[in-house]
Design a protein around this motif. Sequence first.
Motif, short mmCIF file in Angstrom:
data_model
loop_
_atom_site.label_atom_id
_atom_site.label_comp_id
_atom_site.label_asym_id
_atom_site.label_seq_id
_atom_site.Cartn_x
_atom_site.Cartn_y
_atom_site.Cartn_z
N LEU A 1 -16.67 -7.13 9.23
CA LEU A 1 -15.68 -7.76 8.35
C LEU A 1 -16.23 -9.05 7.75
CD1 LEU A 1 -12.74 -7.78 7.25
CD2 LEU A 1 -12.11 -9.03 9.32
N LEU A 2 -16.88 -9.86 8.58
CA LEU A 2 -17.42 -11.15 8.12
C LEU A 2 -18.60 -11.00 7.16
CD1 LEU A 2 -17.33 -13.20 11.45
CD2 LEU A 2 -15.88 -13.52 9.43
N ASN A 3 -19.36 -9.92 7.33
CA ASN A 3 -20.60 -9.76 6.55
C ASN A 3 -20.50 -8.70 5.45
OD1 ASN A 3 -22.60 -11.61 7.88
ND2 ASN A 3 -21.78 -10.51 9.65
N SER A 4 -19.31 -8.53 4.92
CA SER A 4 -19.12 -7.60 3.80
C SER A 4 -18.03 -8.14 2.89
CB SER A 4 -18.75 -6.20 4.31
OG SER A 4 -17.43 -6.19 4.83
N SER A 5 -17.82 -7.46 1.79
CA SER A 5 -16.79 -7.91 0.85
C SER A 5 -15.43 -7.29 1.14
CB SER A 5 -17.22 -7.60 -0.59
OG SER A 5 -17.43 -6.21 -0.74
N THR A 6 -15.30 -6.53 2.22
CA THR A 6 -14.00 -5.97 2.55
C THR A 6 -13.04 -7.08 2.96
OG1 THR A 6 -12.83 -4.20 3.73
CG2 THR A 6 -14.42 -5.47 5.01
N LYS A 7 -11.77 -6.82 2.80
CA LYS A 7 -10.73 -7.78 3.16
C LYS A 7 -9.78 -7.13 4.15
CE LYS A 7 -12.09 -10.64 -0.15
NZ LYS A 7 -13.22 -9.89 -0.65
N LEU A 8 -9.09 -7.94 4.91
CA LEU A 8 -8.11 -7.44 5.86
C LEU A 8 -6.72 -7.54 5.25
CD1 LEU A 8 -8.33 -6.34 8.74
CD2 LEU A 8 -7.81 -8.63 9.58
N LEU A 9 -6.07 -6.40 5.10
CA LEU A 9 -4.70 -6.39 4.61
C LEU A 9 -3.74 -6.60 5.77
CD1 LEU A 9 -4.83 -3.37 2.12
CD2 LEU A 9 -4.87 -5.82 1.60
N GLU A 10 -2.54 -7.05 5.46
CA GLU A 10 -1.53 -7.34 6.47
C GLU A 10 -0.52 -6.20 6.56
OE1 GLU A 10 0.20 -10.96 5.04
OE2 GLU A 10 -1.70 -12.03 5.10
N LYS A 11 0.30 -6.25 7.60
CA LYS A 11 1.37 -5.27 7.78
C LYS A 11 2.21 -5.20 6.51
CE LYS A 11 5.37 -4.40 10.78
NZ LYS A 11 6.23 -3.90 9.75
N ASP A 12 2.51 -4.00 6.09
CA ASP A 12 3.33 -3.69 4.92
C ASP A 12 2.69 -4.01 3.58
OD1 ASP A 12 5.33 -2.49 6.40
OD2 ASP A 12 6.49 -4.34 6.61
N ASP A 13 1.39 -4.33 3.56
CA ASP A 13 0.68 -4.37 2.29
C ASP A 13 0.46 -2.92 1.85
OD1 ASP A 13 0.57 -7.13 2.19
OD2 ASP A 13 -1.49 -7.26 2.92
N ILE A 14 0.05 -2.75 0.62
CA ILE A 14 -0.14 -1.42 0.05
C ILE A 14 -1.62 -1.18 -0.21
CG2 ILE A 14 0.40 0.05 -1.95
CD1 ILE A 14 2.95 -1.75 -2.29
N ILE A 15 -2.04 0.05 0.03
CA ILE A 15 -3.40 0.47 -0.31
C ILE A 15 -3.25 1.53 -1.40
CG2 ILE A 15 -3.46 2.24 1.53
CD1 ILE A 15 -6.47 0.12 0.59
N ILE A 16 -4.09 1.42 -2.44
CA ILE A 16 -4.04 2.39 -3.55
C ILE A 16 -5.47 2.76 -3.94
CG2 ILE A 16 -3.88 0.61 -5.33
CD1 ILE A 16 -1.98 2.58 -6.86
N SER A 17 -5.69 4.04 -4.20
CA SER A 17 -7.02 4.49 -4.61
C SER A 17 -7.26 4.08 -6.06
CB SER A 17 -7.16 6.00 -4.44
OG SER A 17 -6.17 6.67 -5.18
#
Length: 187
Positions: free
Chosen positions: A60-76
């Motif tokens: 997580l620390l060494n990439s550009s990914t982010k951590l989403l929180e509970k009830d956030d939305i993910i979309i392709s």
Amino acid sequence: MEEWKEYKYTDLATIIGGGTPKTPVSEYWNGEIPCLSVKDFVSATKYVYDTEKYISGLGLLNSSTKLLEKDDIIISARGTVGAMAMIPYPMCFNQSCFGLQGKSIVDKNFLYYLTQTKIDELKKSAHGSVFDTITRETFDNLPCVVPPLQLQQKITNFLSSLDDKIELNRRINDNLGTNDKKQVTND
């Protein structure tokens, strides 16, 4: 009574890009952080509960990914544009997706249902030479008419109760199907 107001989608939500830790670095993988890709939620109902891949805190620390929180939305955002789900607990996600975090003027569940109504517009705005893609700008050009927060919450309470019933029926049907298969193999 307050009026419904028109906003750009980006007035309602922050659009977050994803990323993937370097695959050859084993310390970045097989950790405890679920890492979403489109195949994890392409057939999800409202929530996506599991992922195929997990990363470590180092990943997580060494990439550009982010951590989403509970009830956030993910979309392709690439290929299968518009597959979406909410997440029930923190998850990160790859670069083929966007995370959508609701701002204070919108109920998170309302944002989910609103986004569902915008999928066709998002798909029509997709472009790309190899596969369809939506960008942050796609969301900036997406108009949305939104009621006051109290009415958003009433609407989402109703729609969420329907989704809960649909999910329960799906699980019952899945369980019945499993029992039917067991019965056939036992005969």
